[in-house]
Design a protein around this motif. Structure first.
Motif, PDB file in Angstrom:
ATOM      1  N   THR A  15      48.560  63.997  71.185  1.00  0.00           N
ATOM      2  CA  THR A  15      48.882  63.481  69.847  1.00  0.00           C
ATOM      3  C   THR A  15      47.922  64.050  68.725  1.00  0.00           C
ATOM      4  OG1 THR A  15      47.448  61.426  69.969  1.00  0.00           O
ATOM      5  CG2 THR A  15      49.645  61.178  70.853  1.00  0.00           C
ATOM      6  N   ALA A  16      47.092  65.228  69.267  1.00  0.00           N
ATOM      7  CA  ALA A  16      46.250  65.848  68.075  1.00  0.00           C
ATOM      8  C   ALA A  16      46.817  66.606  67.147  1.00  0.00           C
ATOM      9  CB  ALA A  16      45.372  66.544  68.832  1.00  0.00           C
ATOM     10  N   PRO A  17      46.737  66.548  65.943  1.00  0.00           N
ATOM     11  CA  PRO A  17      47.610  67.474  64.943  1.00  0.00           C
ATOM     12  C   PRO A  17      47.463  69.151  65.491  1.00  0.00           C
ATOM     13  CG  PRO A  17      46.315  65.735  63.831  1.00  0.00           C
ATOM     14  CD  PRO A  17      45.969  65.685  65.355  1.00  0.00           C
ATOM     15  N   THR A  60      58.678  57.372  42.872  1.00  0.00           N
ATOM     16  CA  THR A  60      57.236  57.674  43.284  1.00  0.00           C
ATOM     17  C   THR A  60      57.323  57.516  44.719  1.00  0.00           C
ATOM     18  OG1 THR A  60      56.281  55.618  42.670  1.00  0.00           O
ATOM     19  CG2 THR A  60      56.313  57.194  40.973  1.00  0.00           C
ATOM     20  N   TRP A  61      56.457  58.319  45.412  1.00  0.00           N
ATOM     21  CA  TRP A  61      56.201  58.218  46.986  1.00  0.00           C
ATOM     22  C   TRP A  61      54.881  57.867  47.239  1.00  0.00           C
ATOM     23  CZ3 TRP A  61      60.700  57.788  49.983  1.00  0.00           C
ATOM     24  CH2 TRP A  61      61.587  58.169  49.471  1.00  0.00           C
ATOM     25  N   SER A  62      54.644  57.272  48.636  1.00  0.00           N
ATOM     26  CA  SER A  62      53.390  57.123  48.881  1.00  0.00           C
ATOM     27  C   SER A  62      52.895  58.300  49.557  1.00  0.00           C
ATOM     28  CB  SER A  62      53.336  56.072  49.944  1.00  0.00           C
ATOM     29  OG  SER A  62      54.034  56.581  51.124  1.00  0.00           O
ATOM     30  N   ASP A  63      51.467  58.259  49.928  1.00  0.00           N
ATOM     31  CA  ASP A  63      50.792  59.493  50.805  1.00  0.00           C
ATOM     32  C   ASP A  63      51.371  59.397  52.243  1.00  0.00           C
ATOM     33  OD1 ASP A  63      49.212  60.190  48.781  1.00  0.00           O
ATOM     34  OD2 ASP A  63      47.444  58.843  49.264  1.00  0.00           O
ATOM     35  N   PRO A  64      51.235  60.646  52.808  1.00  0.00           N
ATOM     36  CA  PRO A  64      51.869  60.578  54.262  1.00  0.00           C
ATOM     37  C   PRO A  64      51.326  59.553  54.979  1.00  0.00           C
ATOM     38  CG  PRO A  64      51.668  62.948  53.337  1.00  0.00           C
ATOM     39  CD  PRO A  64      50.897  61.761  52.255  1.00  0.00           C
ATOM     40  N   ILE A  65      51.831  59.074  56.005  1.00  0.00           N
ATOM     41  CA  ILE A  65      51.470  58.294  57.063  1.00  0.00           C
ATOM     42  C   ILE A  65      51.689  59.085  58.304  1.00  0.00           C
ATOM     43  CG2 ILE A  65      51.441  55.947  57.972  1.00  0.00           C
ATOM     44  CD1 ILE A  65      52.910  54.938  55.275  1.00  0.00           C
ATOM     45  N   ASN A  66      50.837  58.987  59.155  1.00  0.00           N
ATOM     46  CA  ASN A  66      51.049  59.726  60.352  1.00  0.00           C
ATOM     47  C   ASN A  66      51.164  58.597  61.539  1.00  0.00           C
ATOM     48  OD1 ASN A  66      50.888  61.131  62.873  1.00  0.00           O
ATOM     49  ND2 ASN A  66      49.273  62.585  61.972  1.00  0.00           N
ATOM     50  N   ILE A  67      52.321  58.466  62.404  1.00  0.00           N
ATOM     51  CA  ILE A  67      52.468  57.614  63.355  1.00  0.00           C
ATOM     52  C   ILE A  67      52.648  58.095  64.581  1.00  0.00           C
ATOM     53  CG2 ILE A  67      53.853  55.937  61.714  1.00  0.00           C
ATOM     54  CD1 ILE A  67      56.484  56.856  62.992  1.00  0.00           C
ATOM     55  N   THR A  68      52.337  59.532  65.091  1.00  0.00           N
ATOM     56  CA  THR A  68      52.319  60.224  65.856  1.00  0.00           C
ATOM     57  C   THR A  68      51.690  59.388  67.185  1.00  0.00           C
ATOM     58  OG1 THR A  68      52.217  62.277  64.905  1.00  0.00           O
ATOM     59  CG2 THR A  68      51.982  62.238  67.129  1.00  0.00           C
ATOM     60  N   GLU A  69      50.427  58.796  67.027  1.00  0.00           N
ATOM     61  CA  GLU A  69      49.906  57.929  68.264  1.00  0.00           C
ATOM     62  C   GLU A  69      50.837  56.708  68.549  1.00  0.00           C
ATOM     63  OE1 GLU A  69      45.994  57.170  67.632  1.00  0.00           O
ATOM     64  OE2 GLU A  69      45.056  59.466  67.589  1.00  0.00           O
ATOM     65  N   GLN A  70      51.547  56.333  67.505  1.00  0.00           N
ATOM     66  CA  GLN A  70      52.180  55.254  67.808  1.00  0.00           C
ATOM     67  C   GLN A  70      53.541  55.527  68.740  1.00  0.00           C
ATOM     68  OE1 GLN A  70      53.220  52.215  64.622  1.00  0.00           O
ATOM     69  NE2 GLN A  70      51.609  53.369  63.208  1.00  0.00           N
ATOM     70  N   SER A  73      52.635  58.109  72.917  1.00  0.00           N
ATOM     71  CA  SER A  73      51.543  58.003  73.788  1.00  0.00           C
ATOM     72  C   SER A  73      51.655  57.478  75.207  1.00  0.00           C
ATOM     73  CB  SER A  73      50.482  57.126  72.702  1.00  0.00           C
ATOM     74  OG  SER A  73      51.193  55.722  72.730  1.00  0.00           O
ATOM     75  N   ILE A  74      50.773  57.662  76.029  1.00  0.00           N
ATOM     76  CA  ILE A  74      50.915  57.505  77.347  1.00  0.00           C
ATOM     77  C   ILE A  74      51.003  55.851  77.278  1.00  0.00           C
ATOM     78  CG2 ILE A  74      50.271  57.431  79.861  1.00  0.00           C
ATOM     79  CD1 ILE A  74      49.394  60.104  78.934  1.00  0.00           C
ATOM     80  N   GLU A  75      50.023  55.176  76.640  1.00  0.00           N
ATOM     81  CA  GLU A  75      50.003  53.811  76.382  1.00  0.00           C
ATOM     82  C   GLU A  75      51.172  52.991  76.140  1.00  0.00           C
ATOM     83  OE1 GLU A  75      47.799  56.057  75.106  1.00  0.00           O
ATOM     84  OE2 GLU A  75      46.263  55.614  76.402  1.00  0.00           O
ATOM     85  N   THR A  76      51.987  53.303  75.460  1.00  0.00           N
ATOM     86  CA  THR A  76      53.273  52.886  75.090  1.00  0.00           C
ATOM     87  C   THR A  76      54.437  53.324  76.149  1.00  0.00           C
ATOM     88  OG1 THR A  76      53.808  54.655  73.345  1.00  0.00           O
ATOM     89  CG2 THR A  76      52.858  52.860  72.618  1.00  0.00           C
ATOM     90  N   GLY A  77      54.203  53.989  77.079  1.00  0.00           N
ATOM     91  CA  GLY A  77      55.228  54.349  78.065  1.00  0.00           C
ATOM     92  C   GLY A  77      55.711  55.616  77.907  1.00  0.00           C
ATOM     93  N   TRP A  95      55.938  64.948  77.445  1.00  0.00           N
ATOM     94  CA  TRP A  95      56.661  65.087  76.034  1.00  0.00           C
ATOM     95  C   TRP A  95      55.687  66.040  75.420  1.00  0.00           C
ATOM     96  CZ3 TRP A  95      58.825  59.942  73.765  1.00  0.00           C
ATOM     97  CH2 TRP A  95      59.732  59.541  74.461  1.00  0.00           C
ATOM     98  N   GLY A  96      56.420  67.187  74.779  1.00  0.00           N
ATOM     99  CA  GLY A  96      55.663  67.950  73.671  1.00  0.00           C
ATOM    100  C   GLY A  96      56.099  67.513  72.257  1.00  0.00           C
ATOM    101  N   ALA A  97      56.893  68.023  71.673  1.00  0.00           N
ATOM    102  CA  ALA A  97      57.223  67.773  70.304  1.00  0.00           C
ATOM    103  C   ALA A  97      58.123  66.370  70.215  1.00  0.00           C
ATOM    104  CB  ALA A  97      57.834  68.819  69.602  1.00  0.00           C
ATOM    105  N   LEU A  98      57.997  65.529  69.347  1.00  0.00           N
ATOM    106  CA  LEU A  98      58.653  64.532  68.878  1.00  0.00           C
ATOM    107  C   LEU A  98      58.704  64.351  67.595  1.00  0.00           C
ATOM    108  CD1 LEU A  98      60.015  61.534  69.680  1.00  0.00           C
ATOM    109  CD2 LEU A  98      57.591  60.684  69.571  1.00  0.00           C
TER     110      LEU A  98
END
Length: 697
Positions: A441-443, A460-470, A473-477, A482-485
């Motif tokens: 999941t590393a950038p 207006t819009w928020s700053d970016p939120i990175n949810i890649t680890e959510q 990840s192997i922990e979530t099954g 998997w490569g790109a998601l």
């Protein structure tokens, strides 16, 4: 585009055969329609026998007109030879349309003529032959007494050249043969400087003493309001309109009040063969996107004589809006972008339309590149749009100015809270998304799944939120292969119970044989059941699927409609009742029982369910290039039984030109649906349709 009956019709004058020395002159250009597709060794053309050595040439299914073209293959010393049936007794002209197979060097085309005094080079100007369509014209003079022509090509090994509509011009005084018109489906767009709404074809024969076109007469009967029109001009072109206006015929004409009769004047010599002209209508910024431009050409003055069109085609073109085009500036900063791609479109709880798309600053190409996600808002149903702003940019995550790109947006509205979410894929530095490291999941290793949100109706819009680890990840099954998601792209949805669902795709290293693997796409969903606090990912339902869209069925299950990377020519459709844990194939998937949705090889598409009370309540709408021959014929289809069938009577072509082909559907109000779609070369358009029109029996 359907050819007019005389697109390639050239009728010689009586007695000309004896004058030129041909025993039987060809009566049209040679377009290779009677040649079988495949390797070319010998072919009896209209002008004589065409031959080539093995692995030198082939007849392929790509053409300027018709279905076939002749390809000289890539490599060194490739050639074809045309042995003329009869040698011309005078010099004659030759022309053909050509396209380079690749822009990679080298590329050198030489045409030599075998004359009584020896070989003579009559063409050697390869810089004028371009890639991107058979739009480069080869012109040469064939000397008197020529027995054969040799076309020799040196190009890259995977290169070559396509040629079509080879024509040897009769050397006789030009005469007028016929005038006709053609009305392809091409909307007229506000902000565009080229709206080719009607084609006029003038057929002539002979090349000496060219006739002149001096007048063209138009009737705008059926046009909703002539005040929508800024000016009208005739421009020279080809059978297909292209993206830019050609040589102008005379000056632009401004309609006079409410009069629907228009005369265009100029002075333009005609060429032997078919002369195609396009009526270019420029619209005022105040033109109404609910209106139409309707017109026909009734006649012209050719060679000082009136020429009447016996059965004029009637163009009835919808008015739309150019939401993005090359050269648009981004605020703040006024940075200019060369291209725009990948549309998404939603209507907020306040009724505002939010259009998102890639700002591709330097070129049309995908990530990794200098890309941000842009946004424009419309508070009046698509009639006017706010300045272009940035909704999602990942450059702030590392402080790099250009090398952190973020794109391929998907957008949804949380109907419970009103919050608007945009998802994008972040490519850190110039990391190639498709080479994302499986299980990481590393950038620095893989593409990142990022979000931004707006709580003020998209202002207006928020700053970016990175949810890649959510979500990866192997922990979530999630599988370690998997490569790109990343997301859709296009639109996400909010289920009736408040669950937020983004269409998504992952690319995994799959086993495809005992000792073989391949990186293949799998469509899936990414969802949140707590209004975006946490996010989860479903499983893929089958390999070789990728870009997808989702709709909620009446029973609360989710239908996913996916691009088919295996190139079956039809959409893949599955259903899940447990948020992507398990999937069931839908009866319409890949055209089972003849009920499927076609696609041109593989392309993004859009599907939308209408919940508004009105004529389209509970209707499904679908948009994509309805073609098996390329990204053209953009079409909206409707289904009244949750996508089980898509009747032809509910199929509406809205733009038949070739384009990049992506689109996004969205209800505009209880009476209309809108579509945001890609044209060609970085343009993004918006059209609005009444439900009553789309669902008319």
């Amino acid at each position: 585009m359907k050819k007019t009956p005389f697109t390639k019709l050239i009728l010689p004058l009586a007695g000309m055969a004896a004058f030129l020395g041909f025993s039987q002159l060809a009566r049209s250009s040679e377009s290779f329609e009677t040649a079988p597709q495949g390797a070319l060794s010998s072919f009896q053309s209209q002008y004589g026998t065409i031959t080539s050595a093995p692995d030198n040439a082939a007849i392929i299914g790509k053409a300027k007109s018709g279905k076939n073209g002749l390809r000289i293959l890539g490599g060194t010393g490739k050639s074809i030879k045309l042995d003329l049936k009869d040698s011309p007794k005078v010099d004659v002209s030759m022309n053909a349309w050509a396209e380079r197979w690749t822009s990679k060097p080298p590329f050198q085309l030489t045409i030599t003529a075998e004359t009584p005094s020896g070989e003579k080079t009559i063409y050697q100007n390869s810089d004028s032959i371009k890639t991107g369509g058979l739009n480069s014209k080869i012109e040469a003079q064939i000397p008197a007494g020529t027995k054969s022509l040799t076309f020799s090509l040196n190009s890259a090994d995977n290169g070559g050249m396509i040629m079509d509509d080879l024509y040897i011009v009769p050397s006789s005084p030009m005469v007028f043969k016929e005038i006709s018109s053609n009305a392809p489906v091409i909307p007229a767009m506000i902000r565009r400087d080229f709206n080719p709404v009607l084609r006029i074809d003038i057929a002539t024969e002979g090349g000496l003493k060219p006739l002149e076109l001096t007048d063209v007469y138009l009737k705008f009967d059926g046009t909703t309001d002539m005040k929508d029109i800024k000016s009208v001009q005739l421009v020279r072109g080809n059978e297909k309109p292209g993206d830019q206006a050609g040589e102008p015929f005379g000056a632009p004409v401004t309609p006079n009040g409410s009069s629907k009769d228009l005369r265009l004047t100029g002075k333009m010599p005609l060429e032997s063969g078919i002369n195609s002209f396009w009526v270019n209508v420029l619209l005022k910024d105040t033109a109404n996107i609910g209106h139409h431009i309707s017109l026909k050409a009734t006649g012209a003055i050719v060679g000082r004589k009136p020429a009447k069109i016996q059965e004029p085609a009637v163009a009835n073109q919808r008015i739309g809006y150019t939401v993005a085009q090359p050269g648009d500036k981004v605020t703040p900063g006024n940075r200019v972008s060369k291209s725009f791609r990948i549309p998404g479109l939603v209507r907020t709880n306040q009724g505002t339309l939010i259009a998102v798309y890639d700002i591709r600053y330097n070129h049309h190409g995908d990530l990794p590149a200098d890309i941000d996600v842009g946004i424009r808002r419309s508070e009046d149903g698509g009639q006017t749009w706010s300045p272009l702003q940035i909704a999602l940019s990942c450059k702030t995550l590392t402080g790099k100015k250009t090398s952190d790109g973020c794109g391929d947006p998907s957008i949804l509205v949380d109907r419970k809270t009103g919050r608007i979410w945009v998802a994008g894929v972040w490519s850190r530095g110039f990391h190639p998304i498709w080479n994302s490291k499986p299980g990481s999941t590393a950038p620095d290793d893989c593409g990142q799944f990022v979000l931004a949100y707006s709580d003020d109706d998209g202002k207006t819009w928020s700053d970016p939120i990175n949810i890649t680890e959510q979500v990866k990840s192997i922990e979530t099954g999630t599988d370690s292969d998997w490569g790109a998601l990343f997301q859709g792209p296009g639109n996400g949805i909010c289920l009736k119970d408040g669950t937020l669902v983004f269409p998504a795709q992952y690319w995994a290293v799959d086993k495809v044989g005992e000792n073989k693997t391949a990186r293949r796409g799998h469509s899936t969903i990414v969802y949140s059941q707590d209004h975006g606090k946490t996010w989860h990912c479903g499983t893929g339902f089958r390999p070789n699927t990728s870009e997808c869209q989702v709709v909620e069925l009446k029973d609360g299950s989710i239908m996913i409609n996916a691009r088919d990377e295996s190139r079956s020519g039809y959409r893949v459709v599955y259903v899940t009742k447990d948020l992507g844990k398990t999937w069931t194939e839908h009866p319409s998937s890949q055209n089972k029982n003849g009920k499927g949705l076609m696609e041109p090889g593989a392309c993004q598409a859009s599907i939308e369910r209408v919940f508004d009370n009105g004529p389209a309540k509970d209707a499904f709408f679908f948009s994509n290039p309805a073609s098996h021959s390329g990204r053209n014929h953009m079409t909206i289809k409707a289904s009244m039984n949750e996508g089980s069938t898509w009747p032809e009577k509910f199929s509406h072509l809205y733009d038949e030109r070739p384009g990049f082909g992506y689109s996004a559907l969205c209800p505009v109000d209880s009476q209309h649906i809108g579509v945001l779609y890609e044209g060609n070369n970085g343009f993004i358009y918006f059209l609005k349709f009444p439900y009553k029109e789309l669902l008319a029996q």
